[in-house]
Scaffold this motif. Sequence first.
Motif, PDB file in Angstrom:
ATOM      1  N   UNK A  87      -5.919  19.533  44.272  1.00 53.21           N
ATOM      2  CA  UNK A  87      -6.149  20.868  44.856  1.00 53.21           C
ATOM      3  C   UNK A  87      -6.630  21.878  43.819  1.00 53.21           C
ATOM      4  N   UNK A  88      -7.668  21.520  43.063  1.00 52.96           N
ATOM      5  CA  UNK A  88      -8.255  22.384  42.034  1.00 52.96           C
ATOM      6  C   UNK A  88      -7.275  22.737  40.914  1.00 52.96           C
ATOM      7  N   UNK A  89      -6.241  21.948  40.773  1.00 52.62           N
ATOM      8  CA  UNK A  89      -5.278  22.159  39.692  1.00 52.62           C
ATOM      9  C   UNK A  89      -5.178  20.887  38.851  1.00 52.62           C
ATOM     10  N   UNK A  90      -4.640  21.052  37.664  1.00 51.45           N
ATOM     11  CA  UNK A  90      -4.487  19.907  36.756  1.00 51.45           C
ATOM     12  C   UNK A  90      -3.059  19.861  36.233  1.00 51.45           C
ATOM     13  N   UNK A  91      -2.475  18.687  36.302  1.00 48.41           N
ATOM     14  CA  UNK A  91      -1.110  18.465  35.821  1.00 48.41           C
ATOM     15  C   UNK A  91      -1.156  17.431  34.701  1.00 48.41           C
ATOM     16  N   UNK A  92      -0.493  17.746  33.582  1.00 49.01           N
ATOM     17  CA  UNK A  92      -0.415  16.812  32.463  1.00 49.01           C
ATOM     18  C   UNK A  92       1.022  16.310  32.324  1.00 49.01           C
ATOM     19  N   UNK A  93       1.184  14.986  32.386  1.00 47.70           N
ATOM     20  CA  UNK A  93       2.480  14.356  32.171  1.00 47.70           C
ATOM     21  C   UNK A  93       2.412  13.540  30.883  1.00 47.70           C
ATOM     22  N   UNK A  94       3.540  13.418  30.208  1.00 50.23           N
ATOM     23  CA  UNK A  94       3.557  12.702  28.930  1.00 50.23           C
ATOM     24  C   UNK A  94       4.849  11.897  28.786  1.00 50.23           C
ATOM     25  N   UNK A  95       4.704  10.669  28.293  1.00 51.96           N
ATOM     26  CA  UNK A  95       5.856   9.816  27.989  1.00 51.96           C
ATOM     27  C   UNK A  95       5.705   9.357  26.542  1.00 51.96           C
ATOM     28  N   UNK A  96       6.644   9.775  25.690  1.00 50.68           N
ATOM     29  CA  UNK A  96       6.621   9.349  24.301  1.00 50.68           C
ATOM     30  C   UNK A  96       7.190   7.941  24.187  1.00 50.68           C
ATOM     31  N   UNK A  97       6.810   7.236  23.130  1.00 50.60           N
ATOM     32  CA  UNK A  97       7.180   5.836  22.973  1.00 50.60           C
ATOM     33  C   UNK A  97       8.693   5.650  22.961  1.00 50.60           C
ATOM     34  N   UNK A  98       9.398   6.570  22.320  1.00 45.25           N
ATOM     35  CA  UNK A  98      10.856   6.456  22.251  1.00 45.25           C
ATOM     36  C   UNK A  98      11.480   6.602  23.640  1.00 45.25           C
ATOM     37  N   UNK A  99      10.925   7.512  24.449  1.00 43.36           N
ATOM     38  CA  UNK A  99      11.422   7.676  25.815  1.00 43.36           C
ATOM     39  C   UNK A  99      11.196   6.401  26.624  1.00 43.36           C
ATOM     40  N   UNK A 100      10.050   5.779  26.402  1.00 44.71           N
ATOM     41  CA  UNK A 100       9.717   4.569  27.143  1.00 44.71           C
ATOM     42  C   UNK A 100      10.674   3.429  26.799  1.00 44.71           C
ATOM     43  N   UNK A 101      11.106   3.388  25.555  1.00 47.03           N
ATOM     44  CA  UNK A 101      11.997   2.314  25.110  1.00 47.03           C
ATOM     45  C   UNK A 101      13.446   2.539  25.534  1.00 47.03           C
ATOM     46  N   UNK A 146       0.736  19.738  23.752  1.00 50.16           N
ATOM     47  CA  UNK A 146       1.134  18.455  23.188  1.00 50.16           C
ATOM     48  C   UNK A 146       2.133  18.644  22.051  1.00 50.16           C
ATOM     49  N   UNK A 147       2.051  19.811  21.373  1.00 51.23           N
ATOM     50  CA  UNK A 147       2.935  20.100  20.240  1.00 51.23           C
ATOM     51  C   UNK A 147       4.283  20.671  20.687  1.00 51.23           C
ATOM     52  N   UNK A 148       4.542  20.705  21.987  1.00 52.65           N
ATOM     53  CA  UNK A 148       5.815  21.225  22.485  1.00 52.65           C
ATOM     54  C   UNK A 148       6.959  20.230  22.374  1.00 52.65           C
ATOM     55  N   UNK A 149       6.682  19.025  21.906  1.00 53.07           N
ATOM     56  CA  UNK A 149       7.700  17.988  21.755  1.00 53.07           C
ATOM     57  C   UNK A 149       8.707  18.424  20.686  1.00 53.07           C
ATOM     58  N   UNK A 150       9.992  18.450  21.065  1.00 54.43           N
ATOM     59  CA  UNK A 150      11.035  18.988  20.189  1.00 54.43           C
ATOM     60  C   UNK A 150      11.129  18.235  18.867  1.00 54.43           C
ATOM     61  N   UNK A 151      11.032  16.910  18.895  1.00 52.83           N
ATOM     62  CA  UNK A 151      11.151  16.119  17.662  1.00 52.83           C
ATOM     63  C   UNK A 151       9.958  16.361  16.743  1.00 52.83           C
ATOM     64  N   UNK A 152       8.809  16.650  17.304  1.00 56.61           N
ATOM     65  CA  UNK A 152       7.629  16.979  16.499  1.00 56.61           C
ATOM     66  C   UNK A 152       7.858  18.280  15.741  1.00 56.61           C
ATOM     67  N   UNK A 162       5.989  14.479  41.334  1.00 56.86           N
ATOM     68  CA  UNK A 162       7.357  14.925  41.105  1.00 56.86           C
ATOM     69  C   UNK A 162       8.033  13.981  40.107  1.00 56.86           C
ATOM     70  N   UNK A 163       8.526  14.578  39.041  1.00 62.94           N
ATOM     71  CA  UNK A 163       9.210  13.785  38.022  1.00 62.94           C
ATOM     72  C   UNK A 163      10.135  14.699  37.234  1.00 62.94           C
ATOM     73  N   UNK A 164      10.916  14.094  36.349  1.00 62.77           N
ATOM     74  CA  UNK A 164      11.828  14.859  35.516  1.00 62.77           C
ATOM     75  C   UNK A 164      11.045  15.825  34.621  1.00 62.77           C
ATOM     76  N   UNK A 165      11.627  16.976  34.332  1.00 60.46           N
ATOM     77  CA  UNK A 165      10.974  18.022  33.533  1.00 60.46           C
ATOM     78  C   UNK A 165      10.609  17.540  32.130  1.00 60.46           C
ATOM     79  N   UNK A 166      11.377  16.589  31.598  1.00 59.18           N
ATOM     80  CA  UNK A 166      11.122  16.119  30.235  1.00 59.18           C
ATOM     81  C   UNK A 166       9.798  15.376  30.104  1.00 59.18           C
TER      82      UNK A 166
END
Length: 670
Positions: free
Chosen positions: A373-387, A345-351, A489-493
């Motif tokens: 399939x016994x795996x876990x994927x975490x996706x994140x959208x920050x508020x600024x990205x959403x706007x 979660x702390x990998x956010x560049x602005x953080x 499947x989504x953008x790497x960001x």
Amino acid sequence: MHNELSADLAPFKGIILSLVSYANHHKLDTLIEKLTPNVKHAVRFLIKMEIKRIAKPCTLVMDFRSMFSHCEPVQHNEQCHYLDKTSKKAFLQSVKQNQDNFCVYMYNELTEKAKHRYLTKQAKQGDEAQSIKSSLNIAVANAINLSNQNYFHEEPESFHSQYKVFTYDPLGMSDNGKRSLGITVTLTELSLNQCVLKSAINIPDIVNDELFLWFYQHDERLEFEPEITLAYKVIKQEQEHGHYIYQLSLANQNTKDMLSLLSRLQQQKHIANEPYRQKQVEPLIDSVMAKSHEQFLTSRINDIPLMCAKFTSGWRPDSGLYTQANKQLWQFFSQEDDLAPFSRLFGYEKLQQALDNNQSFDDYAYILKHQYADKTQYLIIWQQQLEQDNKARKLLQKHFLNGNYRYIRLTINAINALEDAYLPSAVASSMSSAMAFMNRPLCKATAKSLKAYNHLAVIADITELNNTLSIAEQLKVKEQPLHEVAAIKCSKEFVMPRLQRKSQMKKIRLDLNDARREERFDLALDVVVTRYGSQPCRIKGKTNNISSRGLSINLTKPLKYKAGENIALTLRVPDNICQPEKLISLDNQAYQLLGGSDTHLRLVINGLERKHQACQYLRKLIFHHLDDLKLSGAKANEIYGMSKALRNIYCLCRFLFTKTNANGISTHLP
């Protein structure tokens, strides 16, 4: 404004007043429920409404110019109050404690006090006091501070007498003779049986290790005039920093009158220092009160507080507080013992940029936990990205709001964990800057671990806000199951970044089941059981762990015991744990058997603590070697609860009031 509570609420007046400062707290309902467990829901609702009423913002203006000649204008929230100096100070302090809000109860409290001061002033001038009716008769509602900052650094008054020492009995000498012939000394320690004196010169011609000490010209505040002359035996003599130090023990030939005068002198010093002791105890009482309220709130923390530090790979959380209340949020971020998502979660560049520039960070984010399939994927959208990014909005609408997501707020602020942790009662990190230091062992290792922490992060789950605002309906999200056999499947960001190395984050648990009366430490000491009951014996053994009041020992051969029986031991104790070859023998120490087995016994002291030699010696040994002793039974990643905190406060209190010098003389401070 009505100044009386209804008949239904009158029994709860104290609770209502104590919760006024928490009127806008999101846990107000929980606090009311805990304080009124046997009250109906309807009554609780009335209590809540009364608290809200009393705490609502006040639009009235205070003008005390008719009562006091020197009033100053005080601006607050576009209102101008005219207050005297005392009222101004109280007003600013009350507003600060109430998060810059001016409430009804504050108006009535300040007005009532101003009227009281005015009437008192009029009465002193001989004028007839005029009755002024208060618009609301309400007691002061004081907020409970969770972080006790009531310090007391004053030194106790010494109330010194003048001292002269002789190598012979000065009985019959005149005052002028004793003043001219006696050697001037200072006392560094004094008890009813022993003392330590310091002399600028080596006392010559000491016969039979005997010295006579003359007490005269006592401090005027003691209201004590008799002179005292006592005989002492020299136990130990040494030279230190250019002075000669003599440790003395009271001789047997002293008269009862002189001993009685010494006792009276010590008693007068004790009485004279009563104000000092009262000031000294107040911070400790405040610590206990703060700890009690902390315990209530800490066990109900829904957020996850994280202590953060700068690592080679960037800013990362080092540890987080786990409670039953934030258990679900922990399970969302972690898989069993894998705590990597917290660090990712702390990998956010602005953080990272904000923390590098020593700035605070406060942002919102949607996080999706997608399992396939016994795996876990975490996706994140920050508020600024959403706007700003249409791709983020489409991803949120298509995948996030249909899956296992959380809407969180992440706040990070700079702290000084080590400094804040030394508060007499440090609180949980979501309330203050450090994690309950007083609930941890009092040693250098704990202080070292806190030293690296310089930022505090708090993850707050506000997903319910989405449900309240009906975000899914507003975006017209169609319910459809996520594809569970492949990653989204989504953008790497929008993918939580991978870690360069394994996360070292620790989960800190709050233990609420700790019932120890004293700390136990792992230490192996040689013991010999010399008597069991009334029967003499000789069975060797070693201690498994120790405390000042108890021992756990392993014997070399079985002993058929009965719980409650008395037992006598000889203990071989090191004078310094770092130099175990120097041992002191404590013979015939009385203990009582609590339980165990034939070869393993649990013992507690038999008798008063202050008269038990082993208890006093072990307490001093533990206190001076906390950095070298290992806490018995302590778990690595666990913060202890209320019991541990109170034991630490008790430990500090005991050694605050009792001063033990290097020679082992224990004297209560005056």
